[in-house]
Design a protein around this motif. Structure first.
Motif: not given
Length: 320
Positions: A43-53
């Protein structure tokens, strides 16, 4: 040696290999906690890849940031980028080109895809072979398909031009599919339809084969004609599948980039310049990062809003 003795030995070996402190911690956790322990890194990896950008793009859309001028002070300009995007005639032309592309590709893919699914569902002799053959285009890379059709569209050696010229009674060299302002938009529509109609066909085929046979048998008992069965049984029961296919394809076609770049690069002029191509040019050729970020957010909100309304309509159709 019985199975119970073997299981006990394996359990003892695992316990010996696990540190006592870790073993006590794991035994003290519930199944739900252990599940979260394994899922959290993903979940943290997906948030970093999708939400942050996404958040970073929203921030840049309110600034005059330019990626090729890193030393320049970033200035907060509010909604100015959004105002420029919404009043830019070039942007509206790009959206018009995109709407033409999406609308006509969906029309042809739905008609041809449903027709092919209906034919293959008859399960005639060799239907498995023809199904596999029809599915081949969608298994190819868009870049490969673009290059392949570029050769087919060549005025001098292109097979497509020779076929059209033969039926039209003109010289092949005088017919340019991707070089003509009026024909180039239809060129990319033809290629996308050829490539992705099998996808629509596959989903429609799943819908057709999900219809129970006893419904058609009951309709035959009531002496309903084949045409009546088609409109009263087949179409309503396949419609949710068809709408789902259209939703997926519309979203993908709004993001269409590589296929059109390989075919026309947005030309001639800007007649095939889709929104994604224009966005790339604004961001990485003109380096108007803040402006392009605002354009990207507008596209995201538009597609998300339309998709949300469409999903609600799809749910109503499924509940009938």
């Amino acid at each position: 040696m019985d199975d119970s003795s073997t299981a006990q030995r394996i359990a003892k070996s695992a316990a010996a290999a696990t540190p006592p402190a870790m073993a006590r911690q794991i035994r003290g956790l519930s199944d739900r906690a252990i599940a979260w322990l394994f899922v959290t890194p993903t979940i943290i990896l997906l948030l970093a890849i999708n939400i942050f950008p996404l958040i970073w793009t929203v921030y840049l859309s309110f600034t005059n940031y330019r990626a090729n001028r890193l030393n320049r002070e970033v200035e907060w300009i509010g909604l100015r980028n959004y105002e420029r995007v919404l009043t830019d005639t070039d942007i509206w032309h790009t959206l018009q080109v995109t709407a033409h592309f999406v609308g006509w590709t969906m029309f042809f893919q739905v008609i041809i895809g449903f027709g092919l699914a209906w034919l293959i569902n008859k399960q005639f002799r060799g239907h498995s072979f023809w199904t596999t053959l029809i599915l081949l285009p969608m298994m190819l890379s868009p870049a490969v398909v673009g290059n392949f059709w570029t050769f087919l569209y060549q005025p001098q050696i292109g097979l497509f031009n020779y076929i059209v010229a033969f039926f039209a009674g003109i010289e092949p060299s005088s017919f340019q599919m991707i070089g003509d302002v009026n024909l180039a938009p239809w060129a990319i529509v033809i290629v996308d339809t050829w490539m992705w109609t099998p996808y629509v066909m596959l989903i429609c085929l799943a819908g057709l084969r999900s219809i129970p046979d006893y419904i058609y048998e009951a309709a035959e008992v009531d002496r309903a004609s084949k045409w009546r069965q088609f409109w009263s049984i087949t179409v309503p029961m396949v419609l949710p599948f068809l709408m789902l296919a259209v939703l997926f394809r519309v979203i993908e076609n709004f993001k269409m980039f590589d296929l059109v770049v390989e075919l026309t690069s947005g030309g001639p002029g800007s007649v095939t310049e889709l929104a994604s191509i224009n966005l790339k040019r604004e961001a990485f050729e003109k380096w108007r990062t803040g402006y392009s970020s605002a354009f990207a957010i507008i596209l995201f909100v538009t597609v998300f809003g339309v998709a949300n309304i469409y999903v609600k309509a799809l749910n109503k159709v499924k509940q009938r």
